[in-house]
Every structure is written in structure tokens, then in C-alpha cells.
Design an enzyme around this catalytic site. Structure first.
Site, PDB file in Angstrom:
ATOM      1  N   LYS A 245       0.834  -1.194   0.000  1.00 58.12           N
ATOM      2  CA  LYS A 245       0.000   0.000   0.000  1.00 58.12           C
ATOM      3  C   LYS A 245       0.876   1.255   0.000  1.00 58.12           C
ATOM      4  O   LYS A 245       1.826   1.359   0.789  1.00 58.12           O
ATOM      5  CB  LYS A 245      -0.917   0.009   1.228  1.00 58.12           C
ATOM      6  CG  LYS A 245      -1.936  -1.119   1.231  1.00 58.12           C
ATOM      7  CD  LYS A 245      -2.965  -0.961   0.128  1.00 58.12           C
ATOM      8  CE  LYS A 245      -4.052  -2.018   0.213  1.00 58.12           C
ATOM      9  NZ  LYS A 245      -5.088  -1.844  -0.838  1.00 58.12           N
TER      10      LYS A 245
ATOM     11  N   LYS B 132     -13.810  -6.376  -8.535  1.00 59.16           N
ATOM     12  CA  LYS B 132     -14.146  -6.755  -7.161  1.00 59.16           C
ATOM     13  C   LYS B 132     -15.634  -7.076  -7.137  1.00 59.16           C
ATOM     14  O   LYS B 132     -16.450  -6.237  -7.542  1.00 59.16           O
ATOM     15  CB  LYS B 132     -13.828  -5.630  -6.170  1.00 59.16           C
ATOM     16  CG  LYS B 132     -12.340  -5.480  -5.883  1.00 59.16           C
ATOM     17  CD  LYS B 132     -12.086  -4.374  -4.870  1.00 59.16           C
ATOM     18  CE  LYS B 132     -10.593  -4.285  -4.537  1.00 59.16           C
ATOM     19  NZ  LYS B 132     -10.272  -3.060  -3.789  1.00 59.16           N
TER      20      LYS B 132
END
Length: 366
Positions: free
Chosen positions: A172, A276
Site C-alpha cells: 500500500k 471486485k
């Protein structure tokens, strides 16, 4: 003379639906550019058919990405349950369209119901879900994510990932570029032989994204992918990064429907699309995958903070369709408890679905 149609029930008619909170603590807080969480606060949907087949679905709302939280998801799920009662699960596509037409702003709830419908239906059919989706394969290999943490902790997490047999690490980024570069360097040091992908979760400007990639290139670090570098509505910014970088760029939050993905691809804004199920649901995800295949755009699968249940559904989806280049289904490894068993057997980063006899192969832990 008018014909009177008598309503007939079949074995796949929905007999009962239950909706309940699903709260699971994380091993440690997980921080990304848009927020931090220490617990998965999801919704469990259980559908029982007339023939006794039981299907499970999970909604994983995440306020910064989806505009939903557990409270709104529970309320919407109760309303969806009332709509589906007595309907035939065999008509899952039309039922999914009905739910999405009314509850389009509660996308994770719609996804959870599609999941539960298909799990129940394929259990009734005696067919594993991956076979229902096409049976291209029966296993997937996931990466593992490292959140916005200090370099020293990132190094430790990278070492631990290697020890458990993970071959790709997602890092991240999207906060401070200097800190991000230091974190990536630490992961590279802790895991020198694994593939690295970066996920900015909308945290950069186009210039910052390119600055980060340039700084890493100077350190001989070439990521396999940079995911969602800029805010989701900044299509031009996404295109700017894509056209000025040799690192493939993925749309995540920017990509949520087949029409919008077709637009991103047509304008040259992305090289990769992250599907997703919580964003699009299963029916729309099938259409997004078709758009990407037709345009030779690489496919990725990702997840919100989901348990083994929803991750199993995504793994069955990917294995059944085949052709996914990037797989990011690691969230069960970040949770401190697992309320489910089955769905897949895990070895390192590999999820093996071959032992599933029908549906998702998931059952609740007693």
C-alpha cells in the site's frame, strides 16, 4: 378463455432467507490511503431452498470505497430478503437484475445475495461453483498485502510472507511519496525474490504517482503494477499516469461496471482492470471480464475486507473463468478468526478448490 396460471414451486424455490451481522477482528489494524480498519464489519446472508440446499453470501461494505457501512447494508439486505422470498433461485440473473435496479447504491449487498443464490443453486445441482463458471481451472494463487506501516514493520511482514510461501506482495502506498518509497525498499529487502505490486488507493496526484515510480526505478525496483494511483473520478489523471509510465496501471475504484470499464479502455486510461465482486456483483463482473478479454486488457481480482466466504466466491469465479493475471484475495490471512470452514484448501498463497463437491463448499464453524 383466460388461462389461470398456478404458481408452482420447485426444489430451487427460495424457502427462507436470514440476514445477520458478521464481525471478525483483524490481526492488526489495516491502513490504506482512504482509511484504517481493525475489524471486518460485514453481513452474512443465508438462503435455504425448498430442497434443503443452503447457500451463503457475504456483503463486505466499506464506506470510503462503496459508500456503504454495516448498518446500511443490514437494512438493505432485510429489504432484499423480502423481495426474494418464494422466488426461484434458478432465475438468478433476473433476480440479480431486480435487486440491482432497486438497491444499486448498496453494491456489496447485491453481491452478497448473488453469491448466496449461486451457492444454494449449485449445491442443489451438485456442481462446484468454479465448474458452473466454466471450469477453466480449480486453483488460484494470491498475493498478500502490506498496509501503510513503518519500513521496519513492512520488512518484518515481507519476511513473514516469504516464510509462508507467498510469491507476490502488494504494498500500500499513496500517502507521502518519500515514506512510500522507503516502505517499498524495505519490502524488497525483506523479500528480494518476490514480485511486487503497488496500490495507491486514490492517494496520489498524477505527478506524485510518476515521482514514486521514478524514485523506485532509480533504486532498480520495477513494480509489476501500480493500482489506482489517482482519485476514482479522475479518468484523465489515470490516463496521464498510464501514458507516461512503463509500469502497467490498474483501475480499481474507477472500474465498477462494464460500460464504465469499456470507456476507460477506449480512452487508453488503463492497462489492467481490477474486478471486485463487492463493487459490481457477479453478473456485472462477468460482463466486465468479457469487455477486458475482447480488448486484450489484463484482468485482476481484488477484495474488500472479506472472510473466507466471499474470498471463496471470488476464487471460484477466477478459477472458473481463467485468464486472470493478478490475484489479490489475501484478506482471510489478515483476520484473527475464521467463522467458516471449506471453500478451498490453502498451501502458501495457493487456494485449491478441487476438493469442493458442490457450491462454494463452505460451511459455518460450529
Amino acid at each position: 378463455m383466460a388461462h389461470i396460471q398456478h404458481r408452482r414451486t420447485t426444489g430451487t424455490t427460495i424457502a427462507a432467507i436470514s440476514v445477520e451481522p458478521l464481525n471478525i477482528p483483524l490481526l492488526e489494524p489495516f491502513t490504506i490511503a482512504t482509511g484504517s480498519t481493525s475489524e471486518a464489519r460485514n453481513v452474512l446472508i443465508t438462503i435455504t431452498l425448498e430442497d434443503g440446499s443452503v447457500g451463503y453470501g457475504e456483503a463486505a461494505p466499506f464506506l470510503p470505497s462503496l459508500g456503504e457501512d454495516q448498518n446500511t447494508a443490514l437494512a438493505a439486505a432485510q429489504s432484499c430478503a423480502a423481495l426474494l422470498q418464494g422466488k426461484d433461485a434458478a432465475h438468478w440473473r433476473s433476480l440479480a437484475r431486480l435487486l440491482r435496479s432497486l438497491y444499486f447504491s448498496q453494491s456489496s449487498v447485491c453481491a452478497g445475495f448473488e453469491m448466496a443464490l449461486l451457492d444454494a443453486l449449485t449445491r442443489s445441482y451438485g456442481l462446484p461453483l468454479y465448474a458452473f463458471f466454466g471450469g477453466a481451472g480449480n486453483a488460484v494463487e494470491t498475493d498478500i498485502s502490506i498496509p501503510l506501516v513503518e519500513p521496519e514493520h513492512a520488512y518484518e511482514l515481507a519476511r513473514a510472507a516469504v516464510e509462508r510461501g507467498i510469491r507476490t506482495i502488494k504494498i500500500k502506498v499513496g500517502s507521502d511519496v518519500r515514506e512510500d518509497v522507503a516502505r517499498v525498499e524495505a519490502v524488497r529487502e525483506g523479500a528480494p525474490n518476490v514480485g511486487l505490486t503497488l496500490d495507491a488507493n486514490q492517494g496520489y496526484t498524477p505527478a506524485e504517482a510518476l515521482l514514486c515510480l521514478e524514485a523506485l526505478d532509480e533504486r532498480d525496483i520495477r513494480p509489476l503494477l501500480l493500482e489506482q494511483p489517482v482519485p476514482k473520478d479522475d479518468y484523465e489523471g489515470l490516463r496521464y499516469v498510464t501514458q507516461h509510465s512503463r509500469v502497467p496501471v490498474a483501475a480499481d475504484e474507477s472500474a465498477y461496471s462494464a460500460a464504465n470499464v469499456a470507456h476507460l479502455i477506449a480512452m487508453g486510461a488503463v492497462n489492467v482492470v481490477n474486478i471486485k465482486l463487492m463493487k459490481s456483483g457477479i453478473v456485472e463482473a462477468l460482463d466486465i471480464a468479457a469487455v477486458c478479454r475482447a480488448t486484450h486488457t489484463q484482468l485482476m481480482i481484488g477484495a474488500m475486507m472479506e472472510s473466507r466466504l466471499a474470498i471463496s466466491a471470488a476464487a471460484h469465479f477466477v478459477a472458473g473463468l481463467g485468464g486472470f493475471r493478478f490475484i489479490d484475495l489475501d484478506t482471510p490471512m489478515l483476520l484473527a478468526a475464521d467463522p467458516f470452514i471449506g471453500g478451498y484448501e490453502q498451501r502458501g498463497g495457493l487456494y485449491d478448490l478441487s476438493g469442493v463437491e458442490s457450491g462454494l463448499g463452505i460451511s459455518r464453524r460450529q
